[in-house]
Scaffold this motif. Structure first.
Motif, PDB file in Angstrom:
ATOM      1  N   VAL A   1       0.854  -1.188   0.000  1.00  0.00           N
ATOM      2  CA  VAL A   1       0.000   0.000   0.000  1.00  0.00           C
ATOM      3  C   VAL A   1       0.892   1.241   0.000  1.00  0.00           C
ATOM      4  O   VAL A   1       1.779   1.386   0.831  1.00  0.00           O
ATOM      5  CB  VAL A   1      -0.939   0.022   1.226  1.00  0.00           C
ATOM      6  N   VAL A   2       0.643   2.140  -0.944  1.00  0.00           N
ATOM      7  CA  VAL A   2       1.405   3.372  -1.061  1.00  0.00           C
ATOM      8  C   VAL A   2       0.650   4.517  -0.393  1.00  0.00           C
ATOM      9  O   VAL A   2       1.226   5.319   0.328  1.00  0.00           O
ATOM     10  CB  VAL A   2       1.680   3.703  -2.544  1.00  0.00           C
ATOM     11  N   ALA A   3      -0.668   4.590  -0.633  1.00  0.00           N
ATOM     12  CA  ALA A   3      -1.480   5.666  -0.061  1.00  0.00           C
ATOM     13  C   ALA A   3      -2.921   5.208   0.078  1.00  0.00           C
ATOM     14  O   ALA A   3      -3.394   4.368  -0.687  1.00  0.00           O
ATOM     15  CB  ALA A   3      -1.412   6.906  -0.941  1.00  0.00           C
ATOM     16  N   CYS A   4      -3.603   5.784   1.050  1.00  0.00           N
ATOM     17  CA  CYS A   4      -5.017   5.483   1.276  1.00  0.00           C
ATOM     18  C   CYS A   4      -5.693   6.767   1.735  1.00  0.00           C
ATOM     19  O   CYS A   4      -5.261   7.387   2.703  1.00  0.00           O
ATOM     20  CB  CYS A   4      -5.169   4.396   2.331  1.00  0.00           C
ATOM     21  N   GLU A   5      -6.746   7.151   1.021  1.00  0.00           N
ATOM     22  CA  GLU A   5      -7.503   8.346   1.378  1.00  0.00           C
ATOM     23  C   GLU A   5      -8.978   7.977   1.446  1.00  0.00           C
ATOM     24  O   GLU A   5      -9.493   7.300   0.552  1.00  0.00           O
ATOM     25  CB  GLU A   5      -7.281   9.423   0.318  1.00  0.00           C
ATOM     26  N   ILE A   6      -9.640   8.418   2.506  1.00  0.00           N
ATOM     27  CA  ILE A   6     -11.049   8.082   2.701  1.00  0.00           C
ATOM     28  C   ILE A   6     -11.872   9.363   2.732  1.00  0.00           C
ATOM     29  O   ILE A   6     -11.569  10.280   3.490  1.00  0.00           O
ATOM     30  CB  ILE A   6     -11.253   7.285   4.000  1.00  0.00           C
ATOM     31  N   ASN A   7     -12.918   9.388   1.909  1.00  0.00           N
ATOM     32  CA  ASN A   7     -13.863  10.497   1.904  1.00  0.00           C
ATOM     33  C   ASN A   7     -15.134   9.997   2.592  1.00  0.00           C
ATOM     34  O   ASN A   7     -15.917   9.253   1.995  1.00  0.00           O
ATOM     35  CB  ASN A   7     -14.158  10.965   0.478  1.00  0.00           C
ATOM     36  N   LYS A   8     -15.294  10.382   3.839  1.00  0.00           N
ATOM     37  CA  LYS A   8     -16.417   9.902   4.646  1.00  0.00           C
ATOM     38  C   LYS A   8     -17.752  10.331   4.063  1.00  0.00           C
ATOM     39  O   LYS A   8     -18.702   9.547   4.027  1.00  0.00           O
ATOM     40  CB  LYS A   8     -16.255  10.409   6.078  1.00  0.00           C
ATOM     41  N   GLU A   9     -17.842  11.578   3.593  1.00  0.00           N
ATOM     42  CA  GLU A   9     -19.096  12.109   3.074  1.00  0.00           C
ATOM     43  C   GLU A   9     -19.559  11.365   1.819  1.00  0.00           C
ATOM     44  O   GLU A   9     -20.739  11.103   1.649  1.00  0.00           O
ATOM     45  CB  GLU A   9     -18.975  13.605   2.778  1.00  0.00           C
ATOM     46  N   LYS A  10     -18.619  11.038   0.945  1.00  0.00           N
ATOM     47  CA  LYS A  10     -18.960  10.325  -0.294  1.00  0.00           C
ATOM     48  C   LYS A  10     -18.979   8.809  -0.109  1.00  0.00           C
ATOM     49  O   LYS A  10     -19.453   8.090  -0.982  1.00  0.00           O
ATOM     50  CB  LYS A  10     -17.958  10.669  -1.394  1.00  0.00           C
ATOM     51  N   GLY A  11     -18.407   8.331   0.986  1.00  0.00           N
ATOM     52  CA  GLY A  11     -18.323   6.888   1.205  1.00  0.00           C
ATOM     53  C   GLY A  11     -17.357   6.227   0.238  1.00  0.00           C
ATOM     54  O   GLY A  11     -17.631   5.159  -0.291  1.00  0.00           O
ATOM     55  N   GLU A  12     -16.209   6.876   0.017  1.00  0.00           N
ATOM     56  CA  GLU A  12     -15.226   6.363  -0.930  1.00  0.00           C
ATOM     57  C   GLU A  12     -13.861   6.154  -0.277  1.00  0.00           C
ATOM     58  O   GLU A  12     -13.431   6.962   0.527  1.00  0.00           O
ATOM     59  CB  GLU A  12     -15.055   7.339  -2.096  1.00  0.00           C
ATOM     60  N   ILE A  13     -13.222   5.075  -0.698  1.00  0.00           N
ATOM     61  CA  ILE A  13     -11.854   4.790  -0.271  1.00  0.00           C
ATOM     62  C   ILE A  13     -10.997   4.755  -1.530  1.00  0.00           C
ATOM     63  O   ILE A  13     -11.254   3.959  -2.433  1.00  0.00           O
ATOM     64  CB  ILE A  13     -11.735   3.435   0.447  1.00  0.00           C
ATOM     65  N   SER A  14     -10.006   5.615  -1.593  1.00  0.00           N
ATOM     66  CA  SER A  14      -9.080   5.654  -2.715  1.00  0.00           C
ATOM     67  C   SER A  14      -7.762   5.051  -2.236  1.00  0.00           C
ATOM     68  O   SER A  14      -7.187   5.510  -1.249  1.00  0.00           O
ATOM     69  CB  SER A  14      -8.882   7.102  -3.164  1.00  0.00           C
ATOM     70  N   ILE A  15      -7.304   4.013  -2.946  1.00  0.00           N
ATOM     71  CA  ILE A  15      -6.100   3.298  -2.525  1.00  0.00           C
ATOM     72  C   ILE A  15      -5.116   3.237  -3.688  1.00  0.00           C
ATOM     73  O   ILE A  15      -5.485   2.865  -4.798  1.00  0.00           O
ATOM     74  CB  ILE A  15      -6.423   1.856  -2.084  1.00  0.00           C
ATOM     75  N   VAL A  16      -3.872   3.611  -3.414  1.00  0.00           N
ATOM     76  CA  VAL A  16      -2.787   3.460  -4.381  1.00  0.00           C
ATOM     77  C   VAL A  16      -1.897   2.347  -3.844  1.00  0.00           C
ATOM     78  O   VAL A  16      -1.486   2.391  -2.684  1.00  0.00           O
ATOM     79  CB  VAL A  16      -1.982   4.771  -4.539  1.00  0.00           C
ATOM     80  N   TYR A  17      -1.622   1.355  -4.700  1.00  0.00           N
ATOM     81  CA  TYR A  17      -0.895   0.179  -4.214  1.00  0.00           C
ATOM     82  C   TYR A  17      -0.132  -0.502  -5.336  1.00  0.00           C
ATOM     83  O   TYR A  17      -0.356  -0.250  -6.518  1.00  0.00           O
ATOM     84  CB  TYR A  17      -1.864  -0.814  -3.572  1.00  0.00           C
ATOM     85  N   ASP A  18       0.778  -1.378  -4.937  1.00  0.00           N
ATOM     86  CA  ASP A  18       1.538  -2.193  -5.870  1.00  0.00           C
ATOM     87  C   ASP A  18       0.804  -3.530  -5.990  1.00  0.00           C
ATOM     88  O   ASP A  18       0.764  -4.310  -5.030  1.00  0.00           O
ATOM     89  CB  ASP A  18       2.957  -2.397  -5.339  1.00  0.00           C
ATOM     90  N   ASN A  19       0.231  -3.796  -7.157  1.00  0.00           N
ATOM     91  CA  ASN A  19      -0.564  -5.015  -7.306  1.00  0.00           C
ATOM     92  C   ASN A  19       0.270  -6.290  -7.360  1.00  0.00           C
ATOM     93  O   ASN A  19      -0.277  -7.379  -7.444  1.00  0.00           O
ATOM     94  CB  ASN A  19      -1.495  -4.912  -8.519  1.00  0.00           C
ATOM     95  N   TYR A  20       1.574  -6.162  -7.270  1.00  0.00           N
ATOM     96  CA  TYR A  20       2.420  -7.348  -7.138  1.00  0.00           C
ATOM     97  C   TYR A  20       2.215  -7.977  -5.755  1.00  0.00           C
ATOM     98  O   TYR A  20       2.293  -9.192  -5.600  1.00  0.00           O
ATOM     99  CB  TYR A  20       3.894  -6.959  -7.336  1.00  0.00           C
ATOM    100  N   PHE A  21       1.943  -7.140  -4.758  1.00  0.00           N
ATOM    101  CA  PHE A  21       1.833  -7.599  -3.377  1.00  0.00           C
ATOM    102  C   PHE A  21       0.398  -7.826  -2.922  1.00  0.00           C
ATOM    103  O   PHE A  21       0.152  -8.659  -2.049  1.00  0.00           O
ATOM    104  CB  PHE A  21       2.466  -6.569  -2.424  1.00  0.00           C
ATOM    105  N   VAL A  22      -0.548  -7.078  -3.459  1.00  0.00           N
ATOM    106  CA  VAL A  22      -1.907  -7.114  -2.922  1.00  0.00           C
ATOM    107  C   VAL A  22      -2.905  -6.828  -4.044  1.00  0.00           C
ATOM    108  O   VAL A  22      -2.563  -6.171  -5.030  1.00  0.00           O
ATOM    109  CB  VAL A  22      -2.053  -6.085  -1.763  1.00  0.00           C
ATOM    110  N   SER A  23      -4.126  -7.338  -3.891  1.00  0.00           N
ATOM    111  CA  SER A  23      -5.157  -7.123  -4.906  1.00  0.00           C
ATOM    112  C   SER A  23      -6.325  -6.337  -4.321  1.00  0.00           C
ATOM    113  O   SER A  23      -6.488  -6.250  -3.100  1.00  0.00           O
ATOM    114  CB  SER A  23      -5.672  -8.461  -5.432  1.00  0.00           C
TER     115      SER A  23
END
Length: 67
Positions: free
Chosen positions: A29-51
């Protein structure tokens, strides 16, 4: 990779913290941002390690509904 997850029932700051901690436990996982009002989780990650499915599983284990 970047994923945007729509999640129901993120209501409080405590919900945001629990979800961030669950996402951060995954390797790659490189970054994770959560917008509570919109109910969204934005995740930047290396898909070699995690899906995206692993993130969905982690969030759903906490009792949230991923759309």
């Amino acid at each position: 990779m970047k994923s945007l997850l729509k999640v129901r029932n993120i209501k409080t700051y405590e919900d945001v913290i629990k979800i961030k901690e669950a996402i951060a436990e995954h390797e790659g996982v490189v970054a994770c941002e959560i917008n509570k009002e919109k109910g969204e989780i934005s995740i930047v990650y290396d898909n070699y390690f995690v899906s995206e499915d692993e993130f969905i599983g982690s969030v759903e284990e906490l009792g949230y509904t991923v759309l």
